[in-house]
Design an enzyme around this catalytic site. Structure first.
Site, PDB file in Angstrom:
ATOM      1  N   CYS A   1       0.805  -1.221   0.000  1.00 43.98           N
ATOM      2  CA  CYS A   1       0.000   0.000   0.000  1.00 43.98           C
ATOM      3  C   CYS A   1       0.840   1.274   0.000  1.00 43.98           C
ATOM      4  O   CYS A   1       0.351   2.342  -0.353  1.00 43.98           O
ATOM      5  CB  CYS A   1      -0.957   0.003   1.191  1.00 43.98           C
ATOM      6  SG  CYS A   1      -2.131  -1.371   1.182  1.00 43.98           S
TER       7      CYS A   1
ATOM      8  N   HIS B   1      -3.353   7.283   2.076  1.00 48.51           N
ATOM      9  CA  HIS B   1      -3.733   5.972   1.558  1.00 48.51           C
ATOM     10  C   HIS B   1      -5.133   5.669   2.068  1.00 48.51           C
ATOM     11  O   HIS B   1      -5.423   5.808   3.261  1.00 48.51           O
ATOM     12  CB  HIS B   1      -2.748   4.916   2.034  1.00 48.51           C
ATOM     13  CG  HIS B   1      -3.219   3.515   1.823  1.00 48.51           C
ATOM     14  ND1 HIS B   1      -3.716   3.083   0.608  1.00 48.51           N
ATOM     15  CD2 HIS B   1      -3.297   2.453   2.669  1.00 48.51           C
ATOM     16  CE1 HIS B   1      -4.066   1.811   0.723  1.00 48.51           C
ATOM     17  NE2 HIS B   1      -3.816   1.406   1.959  1.00 48.51           N
TER      18      HIS B   1
ATOM     19  N   ASN C   1     -10.054  -0.060  -0.475  1.00 46.78           N
ATOM     20  CA  ASN C   1      -8.597  -0.037  -0.392  1.00 46.78           C
ATOM     21  C   ASN C   1      -8.030  -0.593  -1.694  1.00 46.78           C
ATOM     22  O   ASN C   1      -8.109  -1.793  -1.946  1.00 46.78           O
ATOM     23  CB  ASN C   1      -8.136  -0.872   0.806  1.00 46.78           C
ATOM     24  CG  ASN C   1      -6.630  -0.862   0.997  1.00 46.78           C
ATOM     25  OD1 ASN C   1      -5.882  -0.455   0.122  1.00 46.78           O
ATOM     26  ND2 ASN C   1      -6.187  -1.325   2.158  1.00 46.78           N
TER      27      ASN C   1
END
Length: 323
Positions: free
Chosen positions: A113, A250, A280
């Site tokens: 990520c 993020h 996500n």
């Protein structure tokens, strides 16, 4: 002083949208449960004709068009991904070929990520080192391909997509008033590798594997790690939360995003949120959020923007730039 200035941005999403109601038909969950704990309301899922490279190419073409450039203007392609089309060659090379490029060079960055933050930092280093004038930086993922769709704790969280920016070498004055990347801070700690990982790989199981996560453990560390690296970016530039125009985090979990902003006294109105729309998307989440906020006019030329992420490894990092 050479600065890496954002010349263009773009995004691409799969055709299929899966809402929380759709997830209710697959696993034992509910829209209320997902929204309350994550802030996610829907996510995009790649179809059989959509891959990490095809999404990355679409985002790249959008960024080129936005910047008034062509593939011939690009010296380097960096793709951040944890879900490549193949073990090799690199997804970036695939995208380079799709763009009709036979010049320059391309490689992938894998930091889960945090991948896009790592990729931007790497691109900035190549530009400042004189090895590239324009770098196409892509974050592209098809996490739906590595999910265990029977695991309700993970399959509801992730989505697919791609985003891209083009960084261009520009002469600056060497002050925080310059446009471009001002500072970057990267971290990793492999002692946490069992908290978020994929249970497969070419040299271990010979399989792709599925994503596994100890959600509570990840949450326990997330806010502290994120805020520490953001503060490091502020300290190294002599800036504060008051100077910041936008925080582009993020998009993992709304509670982590809100908790980090609150700890640093960053006004909630300055935080770009797209987790409700995209879920996500790992390395794609920050460039998708950037494209959303710059595309609708919120992020404007001259704005001070903080990018931050945390991912498996653990990896984490922050980039402070002036748009």
């Amino acid at each position: 002083m050479i600065r890496s200035v954002v010349r263009g941005f773009g995004a691409a999403l799969p055709k299929r949208v899966m809402t929380n109601r759709d997830m209710e038909a697959i696993v034992d969950t509910s829209d209320e449960w997902i929204v309350q704990r994550t802030g996610i309301r829907q996510r995009y899922v790649a179809g059989d004709d959509e891959t990490t490279a095809s999404l990355g190419e679409a985002a790249a073409r959008a960024a080129l068009a936005n910047g008034g450039l062509t593939p011939a203007d690009i010296d380097l392609v960096i793709c951040a991904t944890s879900t490549p089309d193949n073990t090799f060659p690199a997804t970036s090379v695939n995208i380079q070929n799709r763009l009709g490029m036979s010049h320059g060079f391309a490689f992938d960055v894998q930091a889960v990520c945090t991948g896009f933050v790592y990729a931007v930092t790497t691109a900035d280093a190549y530009i400042r080192g004189g090895l590239a004038k324009r770098v196409l930086v892509i974050g592209a993922e098809t996490f739906s391909r590595i999910l265990d769709w029977n695991d309700r704790t993970t399959c509801v969280l992730f989505g697919d997509g791609a985003g891209a920016i083009i960084l261009e070498a520009t002469e600056g004055e060497g002050t925080v008033a310059d446009r471009g990347v001002l500072t970057a801070h990267l971290r990793s700690d492999g002692s946490h590798k069992e908290k978020l990982y994929v249970d497969g790989g070419p040299s271990t199981t010979g399989t792709v594997g599925k994503l596994r996560m100890e959600g509570r453990e990840v949450f326990k560390y997330a806010v502290g790690m994120i805020t520490d690296v953001i503060q490091a970016a502020f300290d190294s530039t002599g800036t504060t939360a008051d100077d910041l125009d936008w925080l582009v985090p993020h998009q993992a979990n709304r509670r982590i995003i809100d908790g980090s902003a609150k700890k640093l006294n960053i006004d909630a109105a300055k935080v770009v949120i797209t987790v409700d729309l995209h879920g996500n998307t790992s390395a794609a989440s920050i460039p998708l959020a950037l494209a959303t906020a710059a595309g609708d006019g919120r992020i404007k030329k001259g704005d001070l923007v903080m990018l931050e992420a945390m991912g498996g490894g653990f990896t984490w990092g922050a980039v402070l730039l002036r748009w």
